[in-house]
Design a protein around this motif. Structure first.
Motif, PDB file in Angstrom:
ATOM      1  N   TYR A   5       0.875  -1.173   0.000  1.00  0.00           N
ATOM      2  CA  TYR A   5       0.000   0.000   0.000  1.00  0.00           C
ATOM      3  C   TYR A   5       0.911   1.222   0.000  1.00  0.00           C
ATOM      4  O   TYR A   5       1.908   1.241   0.724  1.00  0.00           O
ATOM      5  CB  TYR A   5      -0.878  -0.048   1.264  1.00  0.00           C
ATOM      6  N   ARG A   6       0.581   2.236  -0.769  1.00  0.00           N
ATOM      7  CA  ARG A   6       1.486   3.369  -0.920  1.00  0.00           C
ATOM      8  C   ARG A   6       1.258   4.489   0.094  1.00  0.00           C
ATOM      9  O   ARG A   6       1.564   5.650  -0.174  1.00  0.00           O
ATOM     10  CB  ARG A   6       1.398   3.913  -2.346  1.00  0.00           C
ATOM     11  N   LYS A   7       0.678   4.154   1.223  1.00  0.00           N
ATOM     12  CA  LYS A   7       0.517   5.106   2.324  1.00  0.00           C
ATOM     13  C   LYS A   7       0.655   4.322   3.612  1.00  0.00           C
ATOM     14  O   LYS A   7       0.826   3.102   3.587  1.00  0.00           O
ATOM     15  CB  LYS A   7      -0.880   5.723   2.299  1.00  0.00           C
ATOM     16  N   GLY A   8       0.480   5.010   4.753  1.00  0.00           N
ATOM     17  CA  GLY A   8       0.443   4.291   6.012  1.00  0.00           C
ATOM     18  C   GLY A   8      -0.960   3.747   6.269  1.00  0.00           C
ATOM     19  O   GLY A   8      -1.939   4.168   5.650  1.00  0.00           O
ATOM     20  N   PHE A   9      -1.031   2.763   7.183  1.00  0.00           N
ATOM     21  CA  PHE A   9      -2.316   2.211   7.627  1.00  0.00           C
ATOM     22  C   PHE A   9      -2.640   2.790   9.007  1.00  0.00           C
ATOM     23  O   PHE A   9      -1.897   2.550   9.969  1.00  0.00           O
ATOM     24  CB  PHE A   9      -2.231   0.688   7.800  1.00  0.00           C
ATOM     25  N   TYR A  10      -3.740   3.497   9.130  1.00  0.00           N
ATOM     26  CA  TYR A  10      -4.170   3.972  10.455  1.00  0.00           C
ATOM     27  C   TYR A  10      -4.699   2.788  11.257  1.00  0.00           C
ATOM     28  O   TYR A  10      -5.454   1.955  10.736  1.00  0.00           O
ATOM     29  CB  TYR A  10      -5.279   5.016  10.296  1.00  0.00           C
ATOM     30  N   TYR A  11      -4.315   2.705  12.549  1.00  0.00           N
ATOM     31  CA  TYR A  11      -4.781   1.591  13.384  1.00  0.00           C
ATOM     32  C   TYR A  11      -4.856   2.047  14.837  1.00  0.00           C
ATOM     33  O   TYR A  11      -4.036   2.841  15.299  1.00  0.00           O
ATOM     34  CB  TYR A  11      -3.819   0.399  13.264  1.00  0.00           C
ATOM     35  N   CYS A  62       4.046   0.485   2.840  1.00  0.00           N
ATOM     36  CA  CYS A  62       4.910   0.273   1.665  1.00  0.00           C
ATOM     37  C   CYS A  62       6.025  -0.716   1.955  1.00  0.00           C
ATOM     38  O   CYS A  62       6.676  -1.190   1.030  1.00  0.00           O
ATOM     39  CB  CYS A  62       5.483   1.601   1.203  1.00  0.00           C
ATOM     40  N   LYS A  63       6.266  -1.018   3.247  1.00  0.00           N
ATOM     41  CA  LYS A  63       7.282  -1.978   3.709  1.00  0.00           C
ATOM     42  C   LYS A  63       8.717  -1.485   3.491  1.00  0.00           C
ATOM     43  O   LYS A  63       9.658  -2.264   3.566  1.00  0.00           O
ATOM     44  CB  LYS A  63       7.096  -3.359   3.052  1.00  0.00           C
ATOM     45  N   HIS A  64       8.868  -0.196   3.235  1.00  0.00           N
ATOM     46  CA  HIS A  64      10.203   0.380   3.060  1.00  0.00           C
ATOM     47  C   HIS A  64      10.573   1.305   4.218  1.00  0.00           C
ATOM     48  O   HIS A  64      11.551   2.054   4.126  1.00  0.00           O
ATOM     49  CB  HIS A  64      10.289   1.137   1.737  1.00  0.00           C
ATOM     50  N   THR A  65       9.805   1.296   5.293  1.00  0.00           N
ATOM     51  CA  THR A  65      10.085   2.191   6.410  1.00  0.00           C
ATOM     52  C   THR A  65      11.429   1.892   7.070  1.00  0.00           C
ATOM     53  O   THR A  65      11.870   0.735   7.110  1.00  0.00           O
ATOM     54  CB  THR A  65       8.956   2.094   7.468  1.00  0.00           C
ATOM     55  N   GLY A  66      12.027   2.919   7.639  1.00  0.00           N
ATOM     56  CA  GLY A  66      13.240   2.731   8.435  1.00  0.00           C
ATOM     57  C   GLY A  66      12.915   2.569   9.901  1.00  0.00           C
ATOM     58  O   GLY A  66      13.830   2.406  10.723  1.00  0.00           O
ATOM     59  N   CYS A  78       5.129   3.785  10.038  1.00  0.00           N
ATOM     60  CA  CYS A  78       5.425   4.630   8.877  1.00  0.00           C
ATOM     61  C   CYS A  78       6.446   5.703   9.256  1.00  0.00           C
ATOM     62  O   CYS A  78       6.359   6.307  10.322  1.00  0.00           O
ATOM     63  CB  CYS A  78       4.116   5.291   8.412  1.00  0.00           C
ATOM     64  N   ASP A  79       7.429   5.937   8.387  1.00  0.00           N
ATOM     65  CA  ASP A  79       8.348   7.068   8.562  1.00  0.00           C
ATOM     66  C   ASP A  79       8.301   7.999   7.352  1.00  0.00           C
ATOM     67  O   ASP A  79       9.171   8.861   7.204  1.00  0.00           O
ATOM     68  CB  ASP A  79       9.775   6.581   8.826  1.00  0.00           C
ATOM     69  N   GLY A  80       7.308   7.804   6.480  1.00  0.00           N
ATOM     70  CA  GLY A  80       7.176   8.673   5.307  1.00  0.00           C
ATOM     71  C   GLY A  80       7.944   8.176   4.096  1.00  0.00           C
ATOM     72  O   GLY A  80       7.948   8.833   3.053  1.00  0.00           O
ATOM     73  N   ALA A  81       8.592   6.999   4.203  1.00  0.00           N
ATOM     74  CA  ALA A  81       9.407   6.493   3.083  1.00  0.00           C
ATOM     75  C   ALA A  81       8.582   6.309   1.809  1.00  0.00           C
ATOM     76  O   ALA A  81       9.121   6.396   0.703  1.00  0.00           O
ATOM     77  CB  ALA A  81      10.065   5.167   3.475  1.00  0.00           C
TER      78      ALA A  81
END
Ligand code: FES
Length: 357
Positions: free
Chosen positions: A14-20, A69-73, A78-81
């Protein structure tokens, strides 16, 4: 066959974060491979790859944004990656059929243009200023105007010295929008000019010195918010030398890229500001895809013009206007100036303006 993480990238689920909404004491298993059909959580689809899910236990009930997106640091959050992945930061067509049905709210005599919910745009050029000595000011954002975490005030100082203002136990951040002078913090003076940010510790007080014939214009943000400024008769000493570095200027080498946009942190934890974060950013000629943040934000437009959109309303913004965004408010900022425009954002709680969902 097992794959190597050094060669294989995760699938962009998914190209954004997931709110939870996390529940205290509950355990979660975040999908790192991007193959799960039950995003953002693991369903076992990573078996046969070198990816492993990330397990963690929530310490408290809390709203979070999981990385999609699974590319977070900063897994699993989410870190905005996603903004810098190909196609990650999407723009929106302001002339789409849906957007053409959004109601345009014109500015009236009031400095405030009310949008959806508690969201509004405040025009400093239409606001009456209350004089006190060489300084005059108005309230832009406050608890009475709907803010939960921060306040903001706009002020002008004529030639001379402003009254002394107490931080009153609140983290305080200034942004000089026009003019040159000095900010004195509990006895220590710092030169400032247009686009300088300044941090004031909760135990301190401050005042502004302006030797020029033209007004020095600046914004004051604090958190937790207050309904108005707190004045003192005299400048107390007691500068907190634990944090000697208080001013922050624009430095292109410190920019963070966010697709075609960029931002630079001005005042944050490095200055000692633990709850209020200030950044300066640039928005090119475009309209961002509508999105939300978990922080509350006051965004000052520094130049040019644009349009602020919420679910059902939109209004024009110009230099000197401030957009107040409550947490979770769906919004989109459109720049209509060919060369783009610059904004200053103050966010709380949070320290990363690129996290969204
Ligand atoms: S399915 Fe992706 S880590 Fe388990």
């Amino acid at each position: 066959m097992t794959q190597s993480n050094s060669k294989v990238s995760p699938v962009i689920a998914y190209r954004k974060g997931f709110y939870y909404e996390l529940k205290a004491g509950k355990r979660y298993l975040w999908c790192s491979c991007g193959r799960s059909a039950t995003q953002p959580f693991c369903d076992g689809s990573h078996v046969g790859t070198s990816f492993q899910p990330v397990a963690f236990k929530a310490e408290r009930d809390e709203d979070v944004i999981f990385c999609g997106c699974k590319h977070t640091g900063t897994p699993p959050f989410c870190d905005g990656a996603h903004s810098n992945l190909p196609g990650g930061y999407r723009t929106d067509d302001p002339d789409s059929a849906d957007n053409r049905s959004v109601r345009s709210v014109p500015a009236g005599d009031s400095p405030i243009v009310q949008l959806d919910g508690q969201c509004y745009v405040f025009s400093t050029s239409r606001a009456p200023l209350v004089p006190r000595g060489a300084m005059s000011h108005c309230v832009v954002v406050s608890p009475a105007l709907g803010a939960l975490f921060q306040s903001q005030f706009y002020a002008e100082v004529a030639q001379g010295v402003s009254p002394v203002i107490s931080a009153d136990g609140r983290h305080t951040v200034l942004f000089v929008s026009e003019g040159d002078g000095e900010v004195e913090i509990s006895g220590r003076r710092f030169p400032v000019s247009a686009r300088t940010g300044v941090y004031i510790h909760p135990s301190e007080a401050y005042r502004v010195h302006n030797t020029a014939a033209t007004a020095l214009k600046f914004f004051i943000s604090n958190g937790p918010g207050s309904e108005d400024l707190v004045w003192l008769e005299d400048m107390p000493l007691g500068f907190d030398a634990q944090y000697p570095h208080r001013d922050a200027s624009v430095d292109p080498s410190q920019r963070h890229k966010m697709a075609e946009r960029y931002y630079q942190m001005l005042v944050n934890r490095e200055h000692g500001s633990m709850v209020v974060t200030q950044f300066i950013g640039n928005i090119p000629l475009s309209k961002a895809e509508p999105h939300r943040h978990l922080y509350e934000e006051a965004m000052i437009v520094l130049n040019g013009a644009g349009v602020v959109w919420t679910e059902r309303t939109k209004t024009i913004v110009r230099a000197g206007d401030v957009l107040f965004l409550p947490r979770k408010q769906l919004h989109s900022v459109q720049c209509t100036t060919p060369g783009g425009f610059d904004v200053v954002g103050v966010i709380y709680p949070g320290d990363n303006p690129s996290i969204n969902y």
